[in-house]
Design a protein around this motif. Structure first.
Motif, PDB file in Angstrom:
ATOM      1  N   ALA A   1     -16.242  28.593  36.989  1.00 45.52           N
ATOM      2  CA  ALA A   1     -16.341  27.210  37.468  1.00 45.52           C
ATOM      3  C   ALA A   1     -17.778  26.708  37.346  1.00 45.52           C
ATOM      4  N   ASP A   2     -18.723  27.593  37.617  1.00 41.62           N
ATOM      5  CA  ASP A   2     -20.149  27.250  37.515  1.00 41.62           C
ATOM      6  C   ASP A   2     -20.514  26.952  36.056  1.00 41.62           C
ATOM      7  N   GLU A   3     -20.044  27.822  35.177  1.00 36.67           N
ATOM      8  CA  GLU A   3     -20.348  27.675  33.743  1.00 36.67           C
ATOM      9  C   GLU A   3     -19.739  26.402  33.149  1.00 36.67           C
ATOM     10  N   LEU A   4     -18.502  26.086  33.563  1.00 34.21           N
ATOM     11  CA  LEU A   4     -17.771  24.971  32.950  1.00 34.21           C
ATOM     12  C   LEU A   4     -17.815  23.673  33.769  1.00 34.21           C
ATOM     13  N   GLY A   5     -18.426  23.728  34.953  1.00 36.19           N
ATOM     14  CA  GLY A   5     -18.455  22.541  35.810  1.00 36.19           C
ATOM     15  C   GLY A   5     -17.103  22.193  36.407  1.00 36.19           C
ATOM     16  N   VAL A   6     -16.346  23.230  36.801  1.00 36.10           N
ATOM     17  CA  VAL A   6     -14.997  23.040  37.353  1.00 36.10           C
ATOM     18  C   VAL A   6     -15.070  22.923  38.881  1.00 36.10           C
ATOM     19  N   HIS A   7     -14.210  22.083  39.443  1.00 39.57           N
ATOM     20  CA  HIS A   7     -14.061  21.967  40.900  1.00 39.57           C
ATOM     21  C   HIS A   7     -12.993  22.991  41.321  1.00 39.57           C
ATOM     22  N   LEU A   8     -13.355  23.915  42.185  1.00 38.73           N
ATOM     23  CA  LEU A   8     -12.437  25.006  42.573  1.00 38.73           C
ATOM     24  C   LEU A   8     -11.884  24.774  43.976  1.00 38.73           C
ATOM     25  N   ILE A   9     -10.570  24.770  44.077  1.00 40.13           N
ATOM     26  CA  ILE A   9      -9.900  24.653  45.380  1.00 40.13           C
ATOM     27  C   ILE A   9      -9.239  25.998  45.678  1.00 40.13           C
ATOM     28  N   HIS A  10      -9.596  26.576  46.814  1.00 37.35           N
ATOM     29  CA  HIS A  10      -9.201  27.946  47.136  1.00 37.35           C
ATOM     30  C   HIS A  10      -8.431  27.966  48.459  1.00 37.35           C
ATOM     31  N   LEU A  11      -7.356  28.737  48.479  1.00 43.59           N
ATOM     32  CA  LEU A  11      -6.538  28.834  49.690  1.00 43.59           C
ATOM     33  C   LEU A  11      -6.983  30.011  50.549  1.00 43.59           C
ATOM     34  N   SER A  12      -7.135  29.747  51.843  1.00 37.44           N
ATOM     35  CA  SER A  12      -7.478  30.820  52.771  1.00 37.44           C
ATOM     36  C   SER A  12      -6.532  30.781  53.966  1.00 37.44           C
ATOM     37  N   THR A  13      -6.913  31.406  55.063  1.00 38.52           N
ATOM     38  CA  THR A  13      -5.942  31.731  56.108  1.00 38.52           C
ATOM     39  C   THR A  13      -6.529  31.675  57.518  1.00 38.52           C
ATOM     40  N   ASP A  14      -5.649  31.480  58.490  1.00 39.13           N
ATOM     41  CA  ASP A  14      -6.043  31.573  59.903  1.00 39.13           C
ATOM     42  C   ASP A  14      -6.459  33.002  60.276  1.00 39.13           C
ATOM     43  N   PHE A  15      -6.095  33.971  59.422  1.00 37.28           N
ATOM     44  CA  PHE A  15      -6.400  35.378  59.725  1.00 37.28           C
ATOM     45  C   PHE A  15      -7.891  35.724  59.557  1.00 37.28           C
ATOM     46  N   VAL A  16      -8.716  34.717  59.195  1.00 37.97           N
ATOM     47  CA  VAL A  16     -10.168  34.975  59.214  1.00 37.97           C
ATOM     48  C   VAL A  16     -10.684  34.957  60.664  1.00 37.97           C
ATOM     49  N   PHE A  17      -9.843  34.514  61.603  1.00 39.48           N
ATOM     50  CA  PHE A  17     -10.232  34.466  63.016  1.00 39.48           C
ATOM     51  C   PHE A  17      -9.592  35.611  63.808  1.00 39.48           C
ATOM     52  N   ASP A  18     -10.203  35.944  64.956  1.00 38.04           N
ATOM     53  CA  ASP A  18      -9.673  37.073  65.749  1.00 38.04           C
ATOM     54  C   ASP A  18      -8.508  36.673  66.654  1.00 38.04           C
ATOM     55  N   GLY A  19      -8.272  35.357  66.804  1.00 36.14           N
ATOM     56  CA  GLY A  19      -7.121  34.913  67.582  1.00 36.14           C
ATOM     57  C   GLY A  19      -7.296  35.043  69.081  1.00 36.14           C
ATOM     58  N   ILE A  20      -8.541  35.038  69.538  1.00 35.93           N
ATOM     59  CA  ILE A  20      -8.762  35.117  70.982  1.00 35.93           C
ATOM     60  C   ILE A  20      -8.672  33.731  71.612  1.00 35.93           C
ATOM     61  N   LYS A  21      -9.347  32.747  71.004  1.00 28.83           N
ATOM     62  CA  LYS A  21      -9.380  31.437  71.667  1.00 28.83           C
ATOM     63  C   LYS A  21      -8.357  30.419  71.129  1.00 28.83           C
ATOM     64  N   GLY A  22      -7.988  30.534  69.862  1.00 27.92           N
ATOM     65  CA  GLY A  22      -7.047  29.562  69.290  1.00 27.92           C
ATOM     66  C   GLY A  22      -7.679  28.198  69.050  1.00 27.92           C
ATOM     67  N   ASN A  23      -6.881  27.287  68.495  1.00 29.92           N
ATOM     68  CA  ASN A  23      -7.322  25.914  68.218  1.00 29.92           C
ATOM     69  C   ASN A  23      -8.668  25.879  67.477  1.00 29.92           C
ATOM     70  N   TYR A  24      -8.718  26.572  66.357  1.00 32.79           N
ATOM     71  CA  TYR A  24      -9.989  26.772  65.650  1.00 32.79           C
ATOM     72  C   TYR A  24     -10.433  25.563  64.844  1.00 32.79           C
ATOM     73  N   LYS A  25     -11.724  25.274  64.957  1.00 33.19           N
ATOM     74  CA  LYS A  25     -12.373  24.280  64.095  1.00 33.19           C
ATOM     75  C   LYS A  25     -12.904  24.995  62.859  1.00 33.19           C
ATOM     76  N   GLU A  26     -13.181  24.211  61.810  1.00 27.56           N
ATOM     77  CA  GLU A  26     -13.741  24.762  60.569  1.00 27.56           C
ATOM     78  C   GLU A  26     -15.097  25.430  60.810  1.00 27.56           C
ATOM     79  N   THR A  27     -15.794  24.975  61.832  1.00 23.77           N
ATOM     80  CA  THR A  27     -17.151  25.477  62.117  1.00 23.77           C
ATOM     81  C   THR A  27     -17.159  26.709  63.027  1.00 23.77           C
ATOM     82  N   ASP A  28     -15.990  27.094  63.550  1.00 23.66           N
ATOM     83  CA  ASP A  28     -15.930  28.290  64.419  1.00 23.66           C
ATOM     84  C   ASP A  28     -16.245  29.549  63.616  1.00 23.66           C
ATOM     85  N   THR A  29     -16.842  30.514  64.280  1.00 21.95           N
ATOM     86  CA  THR A  29     -17.265  31.739  63.593  1.00 21.95           C
ATOM     87  C   THR A  29     -16.074  32.659  63.332  1.00 21.95           C
ATOM     88  N   PRO A  30     -15.834  32.987  62.063  1.00 21.92           N
ATOM     89  CA  PRO A  30     -14.740  33.915  61.751  1.00 21.92           C
ATOM     90  C   PRO A  30     -15.019  35.330  62.271  1.00 21.92           C
TER      91      PRO A  30
END
Length: 299
Positions: free
Chosen positions: A104-133
């Protein structure tokens, strides 16, 4: 014409994206990358049978196409399999993303990547994008590593984190919560479902729409995409039974600890969707409403 490569085009989200983008053939030229035969039941796009973990081949194919966007839906997502096969998990979930970002860097491509709620530990819930994984499973670790690859890159990227995706496409290699509950109850089988894990289930058509909006807006950064209300998995199963008019009494609650799962699951995830509302102007339907839509689409 906007050239779009969808990796994992045989999967649930991959096929849903094909179906959505191919409604606008005058606008998008779509390429599907997946392993084996084309399973989408469609012939009106360019299908590339590919092993994404072959770096050289992946690079060559992408250089030949020179896409404007890559939407990466390919991943190893089975939590227990990832726990047992860490190297294979890292290869698909991390290395492939690293290679995609380099291309993407070489060709100037915009990359859209799928991720998951499983980056969080699930203690507090209601996660914002800025919360620490703080992932509790190797699957979560691998998806966080893939996010870090992009965050530390210089490319235009968007990461869409999502939760418990369900739906149905032409030829499916695996099931999901809604299809599984429906199938078991229709067969009159009793099922046990955890009542101490909380999620916001995501209809695949909503997720595909969110990917398309992200692309059309050329949005960058991390976004949370799911339905808007938190339920226990047991409650989710009960709502599925209600919508499909099946016998709820066949659903029995159990606790996570009685399952002895190899990979740990976060107890309570769920997303704060305000950034997604504001920046993508995206409002997914409530779970019950999406379920109803899903029911109409398959009956």
């Amino acid at each position: 014409m906007i050239k779009v490569v969808i990796t994992g085009s045989n999967g649930l989200l991959g096929q849903s994206l094909l179906n959505l983008l191919l409604k606008q053939k005058e606008k998008y030229q779509v390429f599907g990358f997946s392993r084996g035969e084309n399973r989408s039941g469609r012939k009106d796009f360019s299908y590339v049978s590919i092993d994404l973990t072959n770096q050289k081949n992946l690079k060559k194919k992408l250089q030949d196409i020179h896409p404007d966007f890559i939407i990466n839906t390919a991943a190893m997502t089975l939590v227990d399999v990832c726990e047992n096969q860490k190297e294979a998990c890292d290869l698909l979930n991390v290395s492939v993303v690293k290679w995609l970002s380099e291309i993407a860097d070489e060709l100037g491509v915009h990359l859209i990547h799928l991720s998951t709620d499983f980056v969080f530990d699930g203690i507090k819930g209601n996660y914002k994008e800025t919360d620490t994984p703080n992932p509790v499973s190797y699957y979560g670790v691998s998806k966080l590593k893939s996010e870090e690859v992009l965050v530390n890159s210089k490319i235009n990227f968007a990461i869409l984190r999502t939760i418990l995706v369900y739906g149905k496409v032409f030829d499916m290699s695996r099931s999901n919560i809604v299809l599984w509950v429906k199938q078991m109850l229709e067969a009159g089988k009793e099922i046990t479902v955890v009542n101490d894990q909380y999620r916001m289930p995501t209809y695949v058509k909503d997720l595909a729409r969110a990917c398309k909006i992200t692309m059309d807006k050329r949005a960058t950064g991390i976004y949370h995409v799911s339905s808007n209300k938190l339920f226990s998995v047991y409650e989710i199963a009960q709502q599925i039974a209600e919508v499909f008019q099946l016998d709820k009494s066949l659903i029995k609650p159990i606790s996570s600890s009685s399952l002895n799962q190899i990979g740990k699951r976060p107890p309570k995830t769920g997303f704060d969707l305000s950034k997604t509302h504001k920046e993508l102007d995206f409002y997914p339907r409530p779970f019950k409403e999406s379920l109803q839509k899903f029911k109409e689409s398959i009956t």
